[in-house]
Design a protein around this motif. Sequence first.
Motif, PDB file in Angstrom:
ATOM      1  N   THR A  48       0.840  -1.194   0.000  1.00 39.37           N
ATOM      2  CA  THR A  48       0.000   0.000   0.000  1.00 39.37           C
ATOM      3  C   THR A  48       0.876   1.245   0.000  1.00 39.37           C
ATOM      4  O   THR A  48       1.813   1.351   0.799  1.00 39.37           O
ATOM      5  CB  THR A  48      -0.925   0.011   1.228  1.00 39.37           C
ATOM      6  OG1 THR A  48      -1.771  -1.136   1.180  1.00 39.37           O
ATOM      7  CG2 THR A  48      -1.783   1.262   1.264  1.00 39.37           C
ATOM      8  N   THR A  49       0.565   2.190  -0.887  1.00 37.86           N
ATOM      9  CA  THR A  49       1.315   3.444  -0.983  1.00 37.86           C
ATOM     10  C   THR A  49       0.415   4.615  -0.602  1.00 37.86           C
ATOM     11  O   THR A  49      -0.691   4.764  -1.134  1.00 37.86           O
ATOM     12  CB  THR A  49       1.850   3.659  -2.404  1.00 37.86           C
ATOM     13  OG1 THR A  49       2.755   2.604  -2.733  1.00 37.86           O
ATOM     14  CG2 THR A  49       2.587   4.993  -2.523  1.00 37.86           C
ATOM     15  N   TRP A  50       0.888   5.406   0.321  1.00 41.12           N
ATOM     16  CA  TRP A  50       0.233   6.662   0.693  1.00 41.12           C
ATOM     17  C   TRP A  50       1.094   7.825   0.201  1.00 41.12           C
ATOM     18  O   TRP A  50       2.319   7.780   0.330  1.00 41.12           O
ATOM     19  CB  TRP A  50       0.063   6.760   2.205  1.00 41.12           C
ATOM     20  CG  TRP A  50      -0.985   5.878   2.787  1.00 41.12           C
ATOM     21  CD1 TRP A  50      -0.803   4.645   3.338  1.00 41.12           C
ATOM     22  CD2 TRP A  50      -2.388   6.147   2.893  1.00 41.12           C
ATOM     23  NE1 TRP A  50      -1.997   4.127   3.780  1.00 41.12           N
ATOM     24  CE2 TRP A  50      -2.994   5.029   3.523  1.00 41.12           C
ATOM     25  CE3 TRP A  50      -3.197   7.224   2.524  1.00 41.12           C
ATOM     26  CZ2 TRP A  50      -4.363   4.971   3.781  1.00 41.12           C
ATOM     27  CZ3 TRP A  50      -4.567   7.158   2.787  1.00 41.12           C
ATOM     28  CH2 TRP A  50      -5.137   6.048   3.404  1.00 41.12           C
ATOM     29  N   GLN A  51       0.450   8.859  -0.314  1.00 45.35           N
ATOM     30  CA  GLN A  51       1.184  10.068  -0.680  1.00 45.35           C
ATOM     31  C   GLN A  51       0.346  11.286  -0.319  1.00 45.35           C
ATOM     32  O   GLN A  51      -0.882  11.261  -0.391  1.00 45.35           O
ATOM     33  CB  GLN A  51       1.547  10.074  -2.158  1.00 45.35           C
ATOM     34  CG  GLN A  51       0.395   9.980  -3.119  1.00 45.35           C
ATOM     35  CD  GLN A  51       0.874   9.934  -4.559  1.00 45.35           C
ATOM     36  OE1 GLN A  51       2.062   9.975  -4.834  1.00 45.35           O
ATOM     37  NE2 GLN A  51      -0.052   9.859  -5.483  1.00 45.35           N
ATOM     38  N   MET A  52       1.040  12.362   0.070  1.00 42.42           N
ATOM     39  CA  MET A  52       0.355  13.563   0.557  1.00 42.42           C
ATOM     40  C   MET A  52       1.337  14.711   0.677  1.00 42.42           C
ATOM     41  O   MET A  52       2.561  14.522   0.628  1.00 42.42           O
ATOM     42  CB  MET A  52      -0.261  13.293   1.929  1.00 42.42           C
ATOM     43  CG  MET A  52       0.758  13.146   3.052  1.00 42.42           C
ATOM     44  SD  MET A  52       0.286  11.992   4.335  1.00 42.42           S
ATOM     45  CE  MET A  52       0.437  10.424   3.503  1.00 42.42           C
ATOM     46  N   CYS A  53       0.806  15.901   0.881  1.00 40.53           N
ATOM     47  CA  CYS A  53       1.594  17.062   1.278  1.00 40.53           C
ATOM     48  C   CYS A  53       1.446  17.251   2.791  1.00 40.53           C
ATOM     49  O   CYS A  53       0.422  16.889   3.373  1.00 40.53           O
ATOM     50  CB  CYS A  53       1.092  18.328   0.580  1.00 40.53           C
ATOM     51  SG  CYS A  53       1.179  18.297  -1.222  1.00 40.53           S
ATOM     52  N   TRP A  54       2.483  17.809   3.410  1.00 41.64           N
ATOM     53  CA  TRP A  54       2.400  18.142   4.826  1.00 41.64           C
ATOM     54  C   TRP A  54       2.976  19.529   5.053  1.00 41.64           C
ATOM     55  O   TRP A  54       3.843  20.001   4.310  1.00 41.64           O
ATOM     56  CB  TRP A  54       3.138  17.115   5.699  1.00 41.64           C
ATOM     57  CG  TRP A  54       4.646  17.179   5.586  1.00 41.64           C
ATOM     58  CD1 TRP A  54       5.426  16.592   4.643  1.00 41.64           C
ATOM     59  CD2 TRP A  54       5.536  17.915   6.446  1.00 41.64           C
ATOM     60  NE1 TRP A  54       6.747  16.889   4.856  1.00 41.64           N
ATOM     61  CE2 TRP A  54       6.847  17.703   5.959  1.00 41.64           C
ATOM     62  CE3 TRP A  54       5.361  18.720   7.572  1.00 41.64           C
ATOM     63  CZ2 TRP A  54       7.967  18.280   6.573  1.00 41.64           C
ATOM     64  CZ3 TRP A  54       6.476  19.277   8.176  1.00 41.64           C
ATOM     65  CH2 TRP A  54       7.760  19.052   7.682  1.00 41.64           C
ATOM     66  N   LEU A  62       0.383  20.438  12.690  1.00 43.74           N
ATOM     67  CA  LEU A  62       0.566  19.568  11.527  1.00 43.74           C
ATOM     68  C   LEU A  62      -0.717  19.480  10.701  1.00 43.74           C
ATOM     69  O   LEU A  62      -1.787  19.157  11.221  1.00 43.74           O
ATOM     70  CB  LEU A  62       0.979  18.168  11.988  1.00 43.74           C
ATOM     71  CG  LEU A  62       1.130  17.101  10.908  1.00 43.74           C
ATOM     72  CD1 LEU A  62       2.209  17.476   9.894  1.00 43.74           C
ATOM     73  CD2 LEU A  62       1.422  15.746  11.532  1.00 43.74           C
ATOM     74  N   ILE A  63      -0.589  19.747   9.399  1.00 45.39           N
ATOM     75  CA  ILE A  63      -1.704  19.643   8.458  1.00 45.39           C
ATOM     76  C   ILE A  63      -1.302  18.683   7.345  1.00 45.39           C
ATOM     77  O   ILE A  63      -0.214  18.807   6.770  1.00 45.39           O
ATOM     78  CB  ILE A  63      -2.071  21.012   7.864  1.00 45.39           C
ATOM     79  CG1 ILE A  63      -2.497  21.989   8.966  1.00 45.39           C
ATOM     80  CG2 ILE A  63      -3.188  20.865   6.825  1.00 45.39           C
ATOM     81  CD1 ILE A  63      -2.813  23.394   8.464  1.00 45.39           C
ATOM     82  N   LEU A  64      -2.172  17.725   7.043  1.00 44.54           N
ATOM     83  CA  LEU A  64      -1.993  16.849   5.886  1.00 44.54           C
ATOM     84  C   LEU A  64      -2.953  17.297   4.791  1.00 44.54           C
ATOM     85  O   LEU A  64      -4.130  17.576   5.061  1.00 44.54           O
ATOM     86  CB  LEU A  64      -2.265  15.391   6.249  1.00 44.54           C
ATOM     87  CG  LEU A  64      -1.472  14.790   7.401  1.00 44.54           C
ATOM     88  CD1 LEU A  64      -1.764  13.293   7.509  1.00 44.54           C
ATOM     89  CD2 LEU A  64       0.017  15.049   7.255  1.00 44.54           C
ATOM     90  N   GLU A  65      -2.469  17.333   3.544  1.00 48.69           N
ATOM     91  CA  GLU A  65      -3.279  17.793   2.418  1.00 48.69           C
ATOM     92  C   GLU A  65      -3.089  16.866   1.222  1.00 48.69           C
ATOM     93  O   GLU A  65      -2.045  16.236   1.076  1.00 48.69           O
ATOM     94  CB  GLU A  65      -2.901  19.230   2.038  1.00 48.69           C
ATOM     95  CG  GLU A  65      -3.172  20.221   3.157  1.00 48.69           C
ATOM     96  CD  GLU A  65      -2.644  21.620   2.878  1.00 48.69           C
ATOM     97  OE1 GLU A  65      -3.380  22.599   3.114  1.00 48.69           O
ATOM     98  OE2 GLU A  65      -1.479  21.735   2.434  1.00 48.69           O
ATOM     99  N   LYS A  66      -4.126  16.782   0.380  1.00 52.24           N
ATOM    100  CA  LYS A  66      -4.099  15.999  -0.868  1.00 52.24           C
ATOM    101  C   LYS A  66      -3.636  14.566  -0.587  1.00 52.24           C
ATOM    102  O   LYS A  66      -2.699  14.053  -1.193  1.00 52.24           O
ATOM    103  CB  LYS A  66      -3.191  16.657  -1.900  1.00 52.24           C
ATOM    104  CG  LYS A  66      -3.445  18.145  -2.104  1.00 52.24           C
ATOM    105  CD  LYS A  66      -4.851  18.426  -2.569  1.00 52.24           C
ATOM    106  CE  LYS A  66      -5.073  19.921  -2.784  1.00 52.24           C
ATOM    107  NZ  LYS A  66      -6.477  20.252  -3.100  1.00 52.24           N
ATOM    108  N   VAL A  67      -4.328  13.894   0.322  1.00 55.86           N
ATOM    109  CA  VAL A  67      -3.957  12.548   0.756  1.00 55.86           C
ATOM    110  C   VAL A  67      -4.553  11.518  -0.198  1.00 55.86           C
ATOM    111  O   VAL A  67      -5.774  11.482  -0.407  1.00 55.86           O
ATOM    112  CB  VAL A  67      -4.449  12.283   2.191  1.00 55.86           C
ATOM    113  CG1 VAL A  67      -4.061  10.876   2.636  1.00 55.86           C
ATOM    114  CG2 VAL A  67      -3.881  13.330   3.150  1.00 55.86           C
ATOM    115  N   SER A  68      -3.697  10.665  -0.785  1.00 56.94           N
ATOM    116  CA  SER A  68      -4.133   9.642  -1.735  1.00 56.94           C
ATOM    117  C   SER A  68      -3.580   8.289  -1.330  1.00 56.94           C
ATOM    118  O   SER A  68      -2.552   8.189  -0.664  1.00 56.94           O
ATOM    119  CB  SER A  68      -3.657   9.981  -3.154  1.00 56.94           C
ATOM    120  OG  SER A  68      -4.214  11.195  -3.607  1.00 56.94           O
TER     121      SER A  68
END
Length: 436
Positions: A48-54, A62-68
């Motif tokens: 499983t691959t997670w990708q995001m901006c932080w 801490l803010i997580l954005e555009k989480v896929s």
Amino acid sequence: MSYRNLVGATALMTGALLGAAVPAPVQAAPVLPCSAASTVKETLPNGTTWQMCWRIHDKAGLILEKVSVSTTRNPEPVQVLDSIRLAQLHVPYDSGDMEFDDLTDLGMGGYFLETLDGDDCKGGSSRLGSDGSGEPQLREVLCVSAEPTGLAYRGREETWDDNGPSSVLSTKQGHDLVLRSISKLGWYEYVTEYRLHDDGQISARLGATGDLAPGTESDAARGWPIGQGADYKATMHYHNAFWRVDFNIAGKGGERVDQYDTTLDGQGDSNAKLKTTRTTIAKEGTFSKVNQRWWRVTSKTSKNTDGHLRSYELVNGGDDRYEGHPETKPDVTFSQKNPCEKYASGNASDPECPPDISTVLDFVKDKETMTDPVMWVRVGFHHVPRDEDQSPMPMHWQGFDLVPRDFTAMNQLTPDERTGQNGNPEPEPEPSGVGG
């Protein structure tokens, strides 16, 4: 009084893939609107691959954005969240003489954000980032790690033929991608943590450690004796944490909010019958858990390969409801997205926004129709101190889970030997005659 926000960032191992991928809907991979230093993209051992901006915000931390997320069987990344972050940490003391809105009064970023040190990120990798104060210097503020979670699933499939019984065992250990940051506000230290599971689940948690705030409470109904004898009583208090969750399933947005209630529905041949009904929440409002109630945020357009609409379900954790303010009573609030609605309380402190929009209750008082819903989740913890809270205080957690519902046609970790069991597979014989 102190508060600490530990932003844990995760460094992962890449494990063996689970086999050939099942065809998934064609979808362009999301383009992340952030620099390489502000990107987390990690593959867990199960594929499983997670990708995001932080990023770090001076107030929200801490803010997580555009989480896929993507998996070996569903290799195209599908966006889940536009953003997730803390929206307030309200701390009232039972004595009635102290009350704090930590995010808007102090903030989880800036001066109060801790630089990771010691065992703060043991086994992971720390990331350099700004503390959100606007100053150019970078510090190690985010910890990224891959952490084992124990048994992810187990199933033994048994068959019988002329040669007798045989079986195939499917079993797998699970892992989380974990992002953490730490903030110290006075005596308390807070850990902001997001756990991104390899089955697509997302867990938002706030941990508290550090030390109890000093002060003597003479009333045994509001304080707990710690130390020698009963002369010193540490004051009981609440930690009311709020999160702001903005979904953007498959990058489409415009989700629908569904509420489900399970109630008794007469008597069957052997036991009571139950019925579960759905109510679509079209307008803004606040809601609490009653009658086995739960909610999901459902895409109106994005479907899995079975043709079912993708969604994420809110699963509430342990909770102590604080009755001292109206805005701390609802378990969840759904509002129409508005850039001036940033904090669940103390929102009026933002000079760029109207002064009459102060709490989540103000966000929803006009009952606007929701075309782009935002979910505000409140989780309370009533801290009754104990001798063991000295010192440092053992970590205690509060939070909630976002669980995928119909996001994929099968378990995102389904092994090769189980791929044919989608839908209604032929039942196995039960030699014991007992099922469950």
